[in-house]
Design a protein around this motif. Structure first.
Motif, PDB file in Angstrom:
ATOM      1  N   UNK A   1     -17.905  21.667 -21.874  1.00  0.00           N
ATOM      2  CA  UNK A   1     -18.619  20.473 -21.826  1.00  0.00           C
ATOM      3  C   UNK A   1     -18.544  19.927 -23.223  1.00  0.00           C
ATOM      4  N   UNK A   2     -18.021  20.597 -24.027  1.00  0.00           N
ATOM      5  CA  UNK A   2     -18.227  19.979 -25.444  1.00  0.00           C
ATOM      6  C   UNK A   2     -17.521  18.855 -25.719  1.00  0.00           C
ATOM      7  N   UNK A   3     -18.172  18.133 -26.561  1.00  0.00           N
ATOM      8  CA  UNK A   3     -17.536  16.949 -27.266  1.00  0.00           C
ATOM      9  C   UNK A   3     -17.087  17.175 -28.672  1.00  0.00           C
ATOM     10  N   UNK A   4     -15.818  16.863 -29.046  1.00  0.00           N
ATOM     11  CA  UNK A   4     -15.010  17.173 -30.415  1.00  0.00           C
ATOM     12  C   UNK A   4     -14.858  15.570 -31.059  1.00  0.00           C
TER      13      UNK A   4
ATOM     14  N   UNK B   1     -15.102  10.389 -29.068  1.00  0.00           N
ATOM     15  CA  UNK B   1     -15.164  11.672 -29.220  1.00  0.00           C
ATOM     16  C   UNK B   1     -13.987  12.062 -28.270  1.00  0.00           C
ATOM     17  N   UNK B   2     -13.622  13.149 -28.212  1.00  0.00           N
ATOM     18  CA  UNK B   2     -12.683  13.654 -27.243  1.00  0.00           C
ATOM     19  C   UNK B   2     -13.162  14.583 -26.298  1.00  0.00           C
ATOM     20  N   UNK B   3     -13.076  14.475 -24.958  1.00  0.00           N
ATOM     21  CA  UNK B   3     -13.738  15.434 -24.061  1.00  0.00           C
ATOM     22  C   UNK B   3     -12.583  15.738 -22.943  1.00  0.00           C
ATOM     23  N   UNK B   4     -12.755  16.908 -22.260  1.00  0.00           N
ATOM     24  CA  UNK B   4     -11.999  17.333 -21.442  1.00  0.00           C
ATOM     25  C   UNK B   4     -12.169  16.819 -20.079  1.00  0.00           C
ATOM     26  N   UNK B   5     -11.101  16.171 -19.590  1.00  0.00           N
ATOM     27  CA  UNK B   5     -11.312  15.562 -18.256  1.00  0.00           C
ATOM     28  C   UNK B   5     -10.952  16.428 -16.944  1.00  0.00           C
TER      29      UNK B   5
END
Length: 71
Positions: free
Chosen positions: A49-52, A38-42
């Motif tokens: 807090x979304x997971x892409x 998944x791609x997450x914002x660091x």
């Protein structure tokens, strides 16, 4: 062809790929899948807090949890 999201829509920081364990519950069935990319914002101050999930990640999740037909 759709372009994958690479930056956070909230803060603009690049999203980082991580392996996440996913717990899927639908009706009374449950599935637990390990190591789904998944791609997450660091950015620690970002409220997003979304997971892409990429289409590949979603297909991998469906392979590990065949009882889910839609998310």
């Amino acid at each position: 062809m759709t372009q994958f999201i690479k930056t956070c829509p909230n803060c603009g920081q690049n999203l980082v790929e991580k392996l996440q364990n996913v717990d899927v519950k639908q009706d009374l069935k449950a599935c637990y899948a390990e190591s789904i990319p998944v791609l997450v914002c660091e950015n620690p101050t970002c409220t997003n807090q979304e997971k892409y999930y990429s289409p590949f990640s979603f297909n991998l999740l469906k392979m590990k949890c065949p009882e889910i037909n839609k998310w």
